[in-house]
Write a protein that holds these residues in place. Structure first.
Motif, PDB file in Angstrom:
ATOM      1  N   UNK A 285      -4.506  -9.697  47.844  1.00 26.50           N
ATOM      2  CA  UNK A 285      -5.370  -8.736  48.532  1.00 26.50           C
ATOM      3  C   UNK A 285      -6.704  -9.409  48.872  1.00 26.50           C
ATOM      4  N   UNK A 286      -7.339  -8.901  49.914  1.00 25.72           N
ATOM      5  CA  UNK A 286      -8.640  -9.410  50.326  1.00 25.72           C
ATOM      6  C   UNK A 286      -9.719  -8.537  49.690  1.00 25.72           C
ATOM      7  N   UNK A 287     -10.153  -8.896  48.482  1.00 26.68           N
ATOM      8  CA  UNK A 287     -11.121  -8.095  47.748  1.00 26.68           C
ATOM      9  C   UNK A 287     -12.537  -8.386  48.239  1.00 26.68           C
ATOM     10  N   UNK A 288     -13.331  -7.345  48.375  1.00 28.45           N
ATOM     11  CA  UNK A 288     -14.718  -7.495  48.790  1.00 28.45           C
ATOM     12  C   UNK A 288     -15.575  -7.795  47.563  1.00 28.45           C
ATOM     13  N   UNK A 289     -16.299  -8.901  47.603  1.00 30.83           N
ATOM     14  CA  UNK A 289     -17.101  -9.302  46.452  1.00 30.83           C
ATOM     15  C   UNK A 289     -18.450  -8.587  46.446  1.00 30.83           C
ATOM     16  N   UNK A 290     -19.110  -8.628  45.314  1.00 26.04           N
ATOM     17  CA  UNK A 290     -20.472  -8.098  45.215  1.00 26.04           C
ATOM     18  C   UNK A 290     -21.388  -8.858  46.162  1.00 26.04           C
ATOM     19  N   UNK A 291     -21.170 -10.153  46.284  1.00 27.96           N
ATOM     20  CA  UNK A 291     -21.966 -10.954  47.214  1.00 27.96           C
ATOM     21  C   UNK A 291     -21.807 -10.446  48.647  1.00 27.96           C
ATOM     22  N   UNK A 292     -20.578 -10.113  49.037  1.00 29.15           N
ATOM     23  CA  UNK A 292     -20.327  -9.573  50.379  1.00 29.15           C
ATOM     24  C   UNK A 292     -21.105  -8.279  50.595  1.00 29.15           C
ATOM     25  N   UNK A 293     -21.075  -7.396  49.587  1.00 28.80           N
ATOM     26  CA  UNK A 293     -21.762  -6.102  49.689  1.00 28.80           C
ATOM     27  C   UNK A 293     -23.262  -6.305  49.845  1.00 28.80           C
ATOM     28  N   UNK A 294     -23.833  -7.196  49.045  1.00 30.41           N
ATOM     29  CA  UNK A 294     -25.272  -7.426  49.084  1.00 30.41           C
ATOM     30  C   UNK A 294     -25.688  -8.131  50.377  1.00 30.41           C
ATOM     31  N   UNK A 295     -24.867  -9.059  50.832  1.00 31.75           N
ATOM     32  CA  UNK A 295     -25.177  -9.760  52.082  1.00 31.75           C
ATOM     33  C   UNK A 295     -25.200  -8.783  53.256  1.00 31.75           C
ATOM     34  N   UNK A 296     -24.251  -7.873  53.294  1.00 33.95           N
ATOM     35  CA  UNK A 296     -24.215  -6.876  54.363  1.00 33.95           C
ATOM     36  C   UNK A 296     -25.417  -5.958  54.290  1.00 33.95           C
ATOM     37  N   UNK A 297     -25.777  -5.547  53.068  1.00 30.84           N
ATOM     38  CA  UNK A 297     -26.938  -4.674  52.898  1.00 30.84           C
ATOM     39  C   UNK A 297     -28.215  -5.365  53.370  1.00 30.84           C
ATOM     40  N   UNK A 298     -28.372  -6.622  53.017  1.00 32.45           N
ATOM     41  CA  UNK A 298     -29.574  -7.347  53.432  1.00 32.45           C
ATOM     42  C   UNK A 298     -29.612  -7.531  54.942  1.00 32.45           C
ATOM     43  N   UNK A 299     -28.450  -7.742  55.534  1.00 26.74           N
ATOM     44  CA  UNK A 299     -28.373  -7.905  56.993  1.00 26.74           C
ATOM     45  C   UNK A 299     -28.745  -6.612  57.713  1.00 26.74           C
ATOM     46  N   UNK A 300     -28.206  -5.480  57.219  1.00 25.62           N
ATOM     47  CA  UNK A 300     -28.511  -4.186  57.810  1.00 25.62           C
ATOM     48  C   UNK A 300     -29.982  -3.845  57.619  1.00 25.62           C
ATOM     49  N   UNK A 301     -30.496  -4.137  56.428  1.00 30.89           N
ATOM     50  CA  UNK A 301     -31.893  -3.845  56.132  1.00 30.89           C
ATOM     51  C   UNK A 301     -32.832  -4.655  57.024  1.00 30.89           C
ATOM     52  N   UNK A 302     -32.470  -5.913  57.270  1.00 27.86           N
ATOM     53  CA  UNK A 302     -33.308  -6.757  58.129  1.00 27.86           C
ATOM     54  C   UNK A 302     -33.267  -6.294  59.568  1.00 27.86           C
ATOM     55  N   UNK A 303     -32.085  -5.813  59.998  1.00 27.06           N
ATOM     56  CA  UNK A 303     -31.952  -5.334  61.384  1.00 27.06           C
ATOM     57  C   UNK A 303     -32.664  -4.006  61.607  1.00 27.06           C
ATOM     58  N   UNK A 304     -32.790  -3.202  60.517  1.00 31.01           N
ATOM     59  CA  UNK A 304     -33.401  -1.894  60.647  1.00 31.01           C
ATOM     60  C   UNK A 304     -34.885  -1.903  60.471  1.00 31.01           C
TER      61      UNK A 304
END
Length: 304
Positions: A285-304
């Motif tokens: 399975x392609x499990x989503x890591x904690x690093x993936x979750x945090x990277x996405x959050x930081x990307x969204x936060x920077x864009x917003x």
């Protein structure tokens, strides 16, 4: 053809489970249970050919039995406190037994509630109490345990102090913490629902981290060092949770601040740590890591 009924299908996790069920098995038919007078299920699923809406109030046993009739598996994704996890699920279980439904997946989706000390986590104790009902019922039950939802690390759970560049911990920064995203949990539930040989409990963890490793990955993701910050012992946090609970005006709130404290107590004490993770039970399975979750959050936060 397999018929799967989802209770709580209009909620956040329930919607994801319905989506994964339809994806996992092209010949599966999904029934979604909704209360009378609610138009949410119709708006979400009314135009989907493989989804059938079943209407029944949890207090109406005869209607519930009729709604569950023909289902091979009942999947509960309801969310709440005692009135839901115990009362509503007990009504659902009684109806499933009378309707002859062979399998039942309870709304657990949590860390391992079976080993937590009495009085330290209300929501876990409700799940443990309902588990006893399931074990006594003539159905085959499978609980999915996944640790905490990794999605909460993106701001909902006050563990990462983004502005202060600190990661909080209680007692030990090296305690293993299990996290799984809601999407990965939903995919696992779909696999379990379609697995007639599923055991009593299936444990998965999208990632296993510590406060120290989270601080390290936050430093790598942001280019700014993050440190760990001791916030007290789990005993101290448990005491604060008890005080918060006594002062709370709403015992039936699903996730008040004091319940969040109790969850961290269970995790950082190690009592709720998963012991038999089986991520490969349903293949690679392609499990989503904690690093993936945090990277996405930081990307969204920077864009917003």
């Amino acid at each position: 053809m397999t018929t799967l009924l989802v209770a709580g299908a209009t909620g956040d996790l329930g919607r994801r489970i319905v989506r994964e069920l339809l994806t996992a098995r092209p010949d599966a038919v999904v029934h979604v249970l909704t209360r009378p007078g609610s138009g949410t299920a119709q708006s979400l699923y009314g135009e989907q050919d493989r989804v059938e809406i079943r209407v029944a109030a949890y207090a109406d046993h005869a209607a519930l039995v009729a709604a569950l009739s023909g289902a091979d598996v009942v999947i509960s994704a309801v969310s709440g406190a005692r009135a839901v996890i115990l009362d509503a699920q007990r009504a659902l279980l009684a109806a499933a037994v009378e309707a002859g439904v062979p399998r039942f997946i309870p709304s657990d989706y949590s860390a391992d509630y079976r080993r937590v000390s009495p009085g330290t986590n209300r929501n876990f104790e409700l799940r443990r109490e309902f588990a006893a009902d399931l074990d006594a019922a003539p159905v085959r039950a499978t609980a999915v345990l996944n640790g905490a939802f990794a999605d909460m690390l993106a701001g909902q759970a006050p563990m990462i102090l983004f502005a202060r560049k600190k990661v909080l911990y209680w007692s030990s920064p090296d305690q293993v913490l299990d996290f799984t995203t809601k999407d990965d949990v939903a995919r696992t539930v779909a696999h379990v629902a379609l697995d007639d040989a599923a055991p009593r409990v299936v444990e998965v963890a999208g990632d296993r981290v510590t406060a120290r490793s989270i601080a390290r990955m936050m430093g790598e993701l942001t280019g700014t060092p993050f440190g760990t910050q001791w916030a007290g012992t789990t005993a101290m946090l448990s005491g604060a949770a008890r005080i918060g609970r006594r002062l709370s005006r709403d015992e039936e709130a699903t996730f008040p601040a004091w319940q969040g404290m109790q969850y961290f107590v269970s995790m950082f004490s190690g009592e709720a740590e998963l012991q038999h993770v089986a991520n490969h039970r349903y293949g690679q399975q392609d499990w989503t890591s904690v690093r993936d979750v945090l990277a996405k959050h930081l990307q969204v936060d920077a864009a917003g």
